[in-house]
Design a protein around this motif. Sequence first.
Motif, PDB file in Angstrom:
ATOM      1  N   ALA A  48       0.814  -1.217   0.000  1.00 37.79           N
ATOM      2  CA  ALA A  48       0.000   0.000   0.000  1.00 37.79           C
ATOM      3  C   ALA A  48       0.844   1.263   0.000  1.00 37.79           C
ATOM      4  O   ALA A  48       0.358   2.336  -0.391  1.00 37.79           O
ATOM      5  N   SER A  49       2.105   1.156   0.415  1.00 34.11           N
ATOM      6  CA  SER A  49       2.968   2.343   0.423  1.00 34.11           C
ATOM      7  C   SER A  49       3.188   2.869  -0.990  1.00 34.11           C
ATOM      8  O   SER A  49       3.337   4.078  -1.202  1.00 34.11           O
ATOM      9  N   PHE A  50       3.210   1.974  -1.983  1.00 33.50           N
ATOM     10  CA  PHE A  50       3.365   2.379  -3.383  1.00 33.50           C
ATOM     11  C   PHE A  50       2.177   3.231  -3.826  1.00 33.50           C
ATOM     12  O   PHE A  50       2.343   4.287  -4.458  1.00 33.50           O
ATOM     13  N   VAL A  51       0.975   2.784  -3.473  1.00 33.58           N
ATOM     14  CA  VAL A  51      -0.238   3.509  -3.848  1.00 33.58           C
ATOM     15  C   VAL A  51      -0.256   4.890  -3.208  1.00 33.58           C
ATOM     16  O   VAL A  51      -0.606   5.889  -3.852  1.00 33.58           O
ATOM     17  N   MET A  52       0.155   4.983  -1.949  1.00 37.34           N
ATOM     18  CA  MET A  52       0.126   6.263  -1.258  1.00 37.34           C
ATOM     19  C   MET A  52       1.154   7.230  -1.832  1.00 37.34           C
ATOM     20  O   MET A  52       0.893   8.427  -1.960  1.00 37.34           O
ATOM     21  N   VAL A  53       2.335   6.721  -2.199  1.00 37.14           N
ATOM     22  CA  VAL A  53       3.351   7.586  -2.810  1.00 37.14           C
ATOM     23  C   VAL A  53       2.840   8.147  -4.137  1.00 37.14           C
ATOM     24  O   VAL A  53       3.017   9.339  -4.431  1.00 37.14           O
ATOM     25  N   LYS A  54       2.185   7.311  -4.938  1.00 35.69           N
ATOM     26  CA  LYS A  54       1.623   7.782  -6.202  1.00 35.69           C
ATOM     27  C   LYS A  54       0.576   8.855  -5.963  1.00 35.69           C
ATOM     28  O   LYS A  54       0.497   9.850  -6.694  1.00 35.69           O
ATOM     29  N   ALA A  55      -0.251   8.667  -4.924  1.00 35.58           N
ATOM     30  CA  ALA A  55      -1.291   9.646  -4.625  1.00 35.58           C
ATOM     31  C   ALA A  55      -0.699  10.999  -4.241  1.00 35.58           C
ATOM     32  O   ALA A  55      -1.308  12.043  -4.487  1.00 35.58           O
ATOM     33  N   PHE A  56       0.482  10.988  -3.661  1.00 34.55           N
ATOM     34  CA  PHE A  56       1.140  12.226  -3.252  1.00 34.55           C
ATOM     35  C   PHE A  56       2.057  12.791  -4.339  1.00 34.55           C
ATOM     36  O   PHE A  56       2.734  13.788  -4.119  1.00 34.55           O
ATOM     37  N   GLY A  57       2.110  12.146  -5.485  1.00 35.03           N
ATOM     38  CA  GLY A  57       2.923  12.640  -6.580  1.00 35.03           C
ATOM     39  C   GLY A  57       4.411  12.440  -6.373  1.00 35.03           C
ATOM     40  O   GLY A  57       5.227  13.166  -6.953  1.00 35.03           O
ATOM     41  N   GLY A  58       4.793  11.451  -5.570  1.00 35.86           N
ATOM     42  CA  GLY A  58       6.203  11.195  -5.289  1.00 35.86           C
ATOM     43  C   GLY A  58       6.817  10.200  -6.254  1.00 35.86           C
ATOM     44  O   GLY A  58       6.205   9.807  -7.258  1.00 35.86           O
ATOM     45  N   ASN A  59       8.023   9.774  -5.939  1.00 36.92           N
ATOM     46  CA  ASN A  59       8.777   8.843  -6.777  1.00 36.92           C
ATOM     47  C   ASN A  59       8.272   7.416  -6.529  1.00 36.92           C
ATOM     48  O   ASN A  59       8.784   6.689  -5.670  1.00 36.92           O
ATOM     49  N   ALA A  60       7.284   7.011  -7.322  1.00 39.72           N
ATOM     50  CA  ALA A  60       6.684   5.689  -7.141  1.00 39.72           C
ATOM     51  C   ALA A  60       7.667   4.570  -7.457  1.00 39.72           C
ATOM     52  O   ALA A  60       7.576   3.477  -6.891  1.00 39.72           O
ATOM     53  N   GLY A  61       8.619   4.834  -8.342  1.00 43.53           N
ATOM     54  CA  GLY A  61       9.621   3.822  -8.663  1.00 43.53           C
ATOM     55  C   GLY A  61      10.462   3.449  -7.464  1.00 43.53           C
ATOM     56  O   GLY A  61      10.756   2.270  -7.233  1.00 43.53           O
ATOM     57  N   LEU A  62      10.856   4.446  -6.663  1.00 43.19           N
ATOM     58  CA  LEU A  62      11.631   4.172  -5.453  1.00 43.19           C
ATOM     59  C   LEU A  62      10.802   3.364  -4.459  1.00 43.19           C
ATOM     60  O   LEU A  62      11.306   2.425  -3.828  1.00 43.19           O
ATOM     61  N   ALA A  63       9.528   3.719  -4.319  1.00 43.39           N
ATOM     62  CA  ALA A  63       8.650   2.971  -3.420  1.00 43.39           C
ATOM     63  C   ALA A  63       8.545   1.512  -3.848  1.00 43.39           C
ATOM     64  O   ALA A  63       8.583   0.600  -3.012  1.00 43.39           O
ATOM     65  N   ALA A  64       8.423   1.276  -5.155  1.00 42.97           N
ATOM     66  CA  ALA A  64       8.339  -0.096  -5.660  1.00 42.97           C
ATOM     67  C   ALA A  64       9.634  -0.860  -5.409  1.00 42.97           C
ATOM     68  O   ALA A  64       9.617  -2.055  -5.073  1.00 42.97           O
ATOM     69  N   ASN A  65      10.775  -0.174  -5.556  1.00 44.59           N
ATOM     70  CA  ASN A  65      12.067  -0.814  -5.297  1.00 44.59           C
ATOM     71  C   ASN A  65      12.170  -1.288  -3.852  1.00 44.59           C
ATOM     72  O   ASN A  65      12.656  -2.387  -3.562  1.00 44.59           O
TER      73      ASN A  65
END
Length: 315
Positions: A272-289
Amino acid sequence: MNLVAVFLDTLDVTLPVFAMVFLGIGLKRVGWIDQAFVSTASLLVFNATLPTLIFISLIKADLDSTFDPGLMLFFLAATLLGFALSWVWAIYRVPQSERGIYVQGAFRGNCGVVGLALAASLYGDYGLSAGSVLLGLVILSYNTLSVVVLAAYQPGKSTDWQSLGLNILRNPLILAVLISLPFAGFSVRLPDWLMTSGEYFASMTLPLALICIGATLSVKALKSEGSIALGASLMKMVTLPALATLGAWLVGFEGRELGLLFVFFASPTAAASFVMVKAFGGNAGLAANIIALTTLMASITITLGVFVLRVLGLI
């Protein structure tokens, strides 16, 4: 003490959980499941089967033995301290634009799937019931703290705190905990046919969720921003679980309570951290890593952790 026997018993606990994750990797690789399946199945788990599992586990639980205010208070305190430690470390070690993602990845564990599966594997019905009770606190604290740190570093946007707060309160897992409380507190008995149907439906949760986790992993994605992802992963899978478990033992937790705390603290970063990062317009790639790396590390770090705690006679 026969260390080989202890280690084999430990594998009996952890391998069934991580085997499902690696099965997901294999099924995705041979093309038997695709991203559409993963998206649909993940929504089914989050919105329906996992809330059902939590609800049934709680209404069947003996709250006198599974509701432990001391354990919940310690978990909350350790979570807040781990969150603060991750943030302080990020201030000195991580570029400002990536700090929120680092902190969330370092403290937010996948307790709802991996933690609960391991608790059930370790302690059966007690692990599932006590883990479900603890999960209500996990969901509320993790979501709230994630919103705080991601909003602090949100790129060029103002935060709609009211909307975010409502989204947290509408979380299906939180609602499942709240709805189950009067049923559990007043020992309301549901019809047998309804309980059986609910158990059939809920039994899909853990294998389906673990397969989806495996299917979403991408080793190729780890090539970019590897140092930040590795730093967050080591904080999540080694530093914070070790400190929190040591602290729990020092304040007097042992046996199944200590084991439950360990598997929750040692769970890999929540998807779920990936989804939240995307919602905030952050670096979703780093979250996925971070999610990918912690999930791959978990099969080793959690197995070794359970083995060490068993050899020491603590759980």
